[in-house]
Write a protein that holds these residues in place. Structure first.
Motif, PDB file in Angstrom:
ATOM      1  N   SER A 205      10.037 -12.342 -15.067  1.00 31.69           N
ATOM      2  CA  SER A 205       9.656 -11.302 -14.102  1.00 31.69           C
ATOM      3  C   SER A 205       9.025 -11.755 -12.875  1.00 31.69           C
ATOM      4  O   SER A 205       8.547 -10.948 -12.153  1.00 31.69           O
TER       5      SER A 205
ATOM      6  N   TRP B 116      19.634 -14.729 -21.672  1.00 24.84           N
ATOM      7  CA  TRP B 116      18.374 -14.970 -22.526  1.00 24.84           C
ATOM      8  C   TRP B 116      18.773 -16.023 -23.411  1.00 24.84           C
ATOM      9  O   TRP B 116      19.421 -16.024 -24.348  1.00 24.84           O
TER      10      TRP B 116
ATOM     11  N   HIS C 175      14.197 -14.417 -24.695  1.00 26.79           N
ATOM     12  CA  HIS C 175      14.735 -13.414 -25.538  1.00 26.79           C
ATOM     13  C   HIS C 175      13.890 -12.055 -25.357  1.00 26.79           C
ATOM     14  O   HIS C 175      12.511 -12.204 -25.473  1.00 26.79           O
ATOM     15  N   PRO C 176      14.495 -10.710 -25.180  1.00 30.95           N
ATOM     16  CA  PRO C 176      13.585  -9.663 -24.944  1.00 30.95           C
ATOM     17  C   PRO C 176      12.793  -9.542 -26.266  1.00 30.95           C
ATOM     18  O   PRO C 176      13.171  -9.911 -27.546  1.00 30.95           O
TER      19      PRO C 176
ATOM     20  N   CYS D 138       9.039 -13.059 -24.807  1.00 32.47           N
ATOM     21  CA  CYS D 138       8.483 -13.713 -23.616  1.00 32.47           C
ATOM     22  C   CYS D 138       6.894 -14.007 -23.645  1.00 32.47           C
ATOM     23  O   CYS D 138       6.196 -13.084 -24.562  1.00 32.47           O
TER      24      CYS D 138
ATOM     25  N   ARG E 122      14.279  -7.179 -17.112  1.00 30.31           N
ATOM     26  CA  ARG E 122      15.843  -6.818 -17.515  1.00 30.31           C
ATOM     27  C   ARG E 122      16.243  -5.446 -16.460  1.00 30.31           C
ATOM     28  O   ARG E 122      17.346  -5.259 -15.910  1.00 30.31           O
TER      29      ARG E 122
ATOM     30  N   ASP F 196      20.889  -4.573 -23.124  1.00 28.66           N
ATOM     31  CA  ASP F 196      21.267  -5.543 -22.422  1.00 28.66           C
ATOM     32  C   ASP F 196      22.727  -5.158 -21.541  1.00 28.66           C
ATOM     33  O   ASP F 196      23.135  -6.067 -20.622  1.00 28.66           O
TER      34      ASP F 196
ATOM     35  N   ASN G 222       9.847  -9.871 -19.435  1.00 25.01           N
ATOM     36  CA  ASN G 222      11.457  -9.820 -19.364  1.00 25.01           C
ATOM     37  C   ASN G 222      11.623  -8.591 -19.655  1.00 25.01           C
ATOM     38  O   ASN G 222      12.937  -8.025 -19.092  1.00 25.01           O
ATOM     39  N   LEU G 223      10.925  -7.481 -20.044  1.00 25.72           N
ATOM     40  CA  LEU G 223      11.385  -6.156 -20.182  1.00 25.72           C
ATOM     41  C   LEU G 223      11.532  -5.402 -18.807  1.00 25.72           C
ATOM     42  O   LEU G 223      12.401  -4.556 -18.610  1.00 25.72           O
TER      43      LEU G 223
ATOM     44  N   PHE H 218       9.598   0.236 -19.157  1.00 22.97           N
ATOM     45  CA  PHE H 218      10.480  -0.245 -19.853  1.00 22.97           C
ATOM     46  C   PHE H 218      10.642   0.409 -20.984  1.00 22.97           C
ATOM     47  O   PHE H 218       9.705   1.181 -21.468  1.00 22.97           O
TER      48      PHE H 218
ATOM     49  N   THR I 248       5.703  -8.669 -22.162  1.00 23.46           N
ATOM     50  CA  THR I 248       6.767  -7.795 -21.727  1.00 23.46           C
ATOM     51  C   THR I 248       7.511  -8.028 -20.342  1.00 23.46           C
ATOM     52  O   THR I 248       8.038  -7.300 -19.605  1.00 23.46           O
TER      53      THR I 248
ATOM     54  N   VAL J 182      11.528  -0.821 -25.266  1.00 19.57           N
ATOM     55  CA  VAL J 182      12.067  -2.116 -25.984  1.00 19.57           C
ATOM     56  C   VAL J 182      13.373  -1.975 -26.384  1.00 19.57           C
ATOM     57  O   VAL J 182      13.876  -3.056 -26.119  1.00 19.57           O
TER      58      VAL J 182
END
Ligand code: SF4
Ligand code: SF4
Ligand code: FES
Lengths: 138, 288
Positions: free
Chosen positions: A43, A105, A67-68, A71, A81, B284, A77-78, B278, A75, B280
């Motif tokens: 991020s 990821w 990976h979501p 992180c 994304r 992707d 990487n959410l 966001f 949060t 959850v």
């Protein structure tokens, strides 16, 4: 002479960068076209980094994060994304070849995946050829 | 029967006078006379005697939500808004730049606005195409019904069908004409950053004067910063002295955001801006 692309990798400290380390310490072979910059979290990546990288001559840009759900900052990487999805759409609508930008990821234990992704992405960029659209002629 | 421009002007004056006299707001953001009919100007009425200067006609295209962020927080402001303009107010509330309770929103239902530069009627090709404000306290006229609203994204079809090289050539040609006057960001209600990234020197993202690399950097980053926030008022494109169709790119980004995140900018004060939010279970797939 065959075309050796320049690929910028931007990897988060906690997962992908550590995964890259693991790939190295386990002596996995992968192409040397990737230059990795470490950031604290996916991020942290300002989308302008990516535009700028292409202007300064990158043929491809690969972003790696946890990976979501994994992180380090819960949060980051959410948000990343969504943001990087927009970056991708903007690059595409501007006319850049879509395959030149990729987000993956890759966890700290996935040295194998890191090597695989880099191999595959390098191959893909080789097929696309040199990136000339954004590149500033010196 | 739609309310005429003259009637709207009268109602706007009456409301503005009421609000300023009672002291419930300290200023009214509306429109005033310019050097001729075709060029009205943004106007700020600060006392009841200013109200006589207010005008409203088909050339009052400016998005007055642009001026909300200029005043200290807590200032009580009445703002005259057309359909897309009201979406800008909603978006600014979502972004916590203004508070709902500090505003009196004077909604203007209207169709047949004209571009002062070309004299052409503005439709959903260059804007969101709505007729009625989404949020208001007072509606200055009858809601506009009737003409079906064409999707604001229909205009994109031809550009989406172009191959990447043609699209690149198209945008290069457009961006090359940019003289970097920054009228686009000045006109935009959502461009309030101080300093703007392009004015920064450390790091320096691109040249400030017109040249291809800086132009590309300025525009792509601006499109990015407006992702999920642009409310498709079309003011940036109308303000542009060299007529770069910025709205096309903004519309494309808005369309993608709506598809990916399931919300359009500035439609509800309950929403959070899509890019500071966001889920959850965001897929992707959006990265493909
Ligand atoms: S980018 Fe243009 S169309 Fe979008 S809100 Fe700003 S001025 Fe309006
Ligand atoms: S208004 Fe037009 S010419 Fe001026 S900076 Fe924006 S795009 Fe460039
Ligand atoms: S720390 Fe790895 S993505 Fe946030």
């Amino acid at each position: 002479m065959s075309f050796e692309p320049k690929i910028l990798g931007i990897a988060c400290n906690w997962c992908t960068y550590t995964g890259a380390d693991l790939a190295g310490t386990t002596r996995l072979q992968y192409p040397q076209n990737l230059r990795v910059v470490r950031v604290m979290c996916s991020s942290r990546i300002n989308p302008s980094f990516i535009f700028r990288a292409f202007q300064l001559g990158a043929d491809g840009v690969l972003v790696g994060g946890c990976h979501p759900g994994d992180c380090h900052y819960n949060t980051g990487n959410l948000y990343a994304r969504r943001r990087l999805a927009v970056t991708k759409k903007i690059l595409e609508f501007s006319g850049l070849e879509p395959g030149r930008f990729r987000v993956e990821w890759i966890s700290a234990s996935e040295g194998n995946k890191f090597a695989e992704v880099v191999t595959e992405f390098t191959e893909q960029i080789k097929n696309l050829g040199p990136q000339t659209k954004f590149k500033i002629e010196q | 029967m739609a309310t005429s421009f003259k009637q709207i002007e009268e109602k706007l004056k009456t409301e503005a006078a009421k609000l300023l006299e009672s002291g419930s707001v300290s200023l009214v953001l509306a429109y005033g006379k310019g050097y001729d009919e075709k060029h009205p100007m943004p106007y700020v009425a600060k006392c009841a005697s200013d109200v006589a200067n207010i005008v409203f006609n088909e050339f009052c295209t400016y998005n007055m939500a642009r001026y909300l962020v200029r005043y200290p927080r807590g200032t009580k402001i009445a703002v005259a808004v057309k359909a897309a303009d009201s979406r800008a107010v909603i978006q600014l509330i979502q972004e916590e730049k203004v508070k709902r309770e500090d505003l009196v929103i004077l909604g203007i239902p209207v169709s047949g606005m004209k571009n002062p530069k070309t004299g052409e009627t503005i439709d959903s090709k260059t804007t969101c195409g709505l007729y009625n404000p989404v949020l208001y306290d007072v509606l200055l006229g009858e809601e506009v019904h009737g003409q079906p609203v064409v999707s604001p994204y229909d205009v994109l079809a031809g550009y989406e069908a172009m191959d990447k090289d043609a699209r690149w050539a198209f945008w290069q040609k457009e961006f090359d004409r940019c003289i970097r006057c920054y009228a686009c960001r000045k006109a935009c209600p959502m461009c309030y950053c101080d300093p703007c990234f392009i004015d920064q020197t450390k790091p320096k993202w691109g040249d400030k004067s017109p040249e291809p690399a800086g132009n590309l950097m300025y525009h792509l980053t601006r499109f990015h910063h407006l992702a999920g926030r642009c409310i498709d008022c079309g003011e940036c494109s109308r303000a542009c002295p060299v007529d770069i169709p910025l709205y096309l790119f903004h519309k494309k980004v808005a369309k993608e955001c709506e598809e990916m995140f399931g919300q359009a900018a500035g439609m509800s004060i309950e929403d959070k801006p899509a890019l500071v939010n966001f889920r959850v279970d965001d897929s992707d797939k959006i990265l493909e």
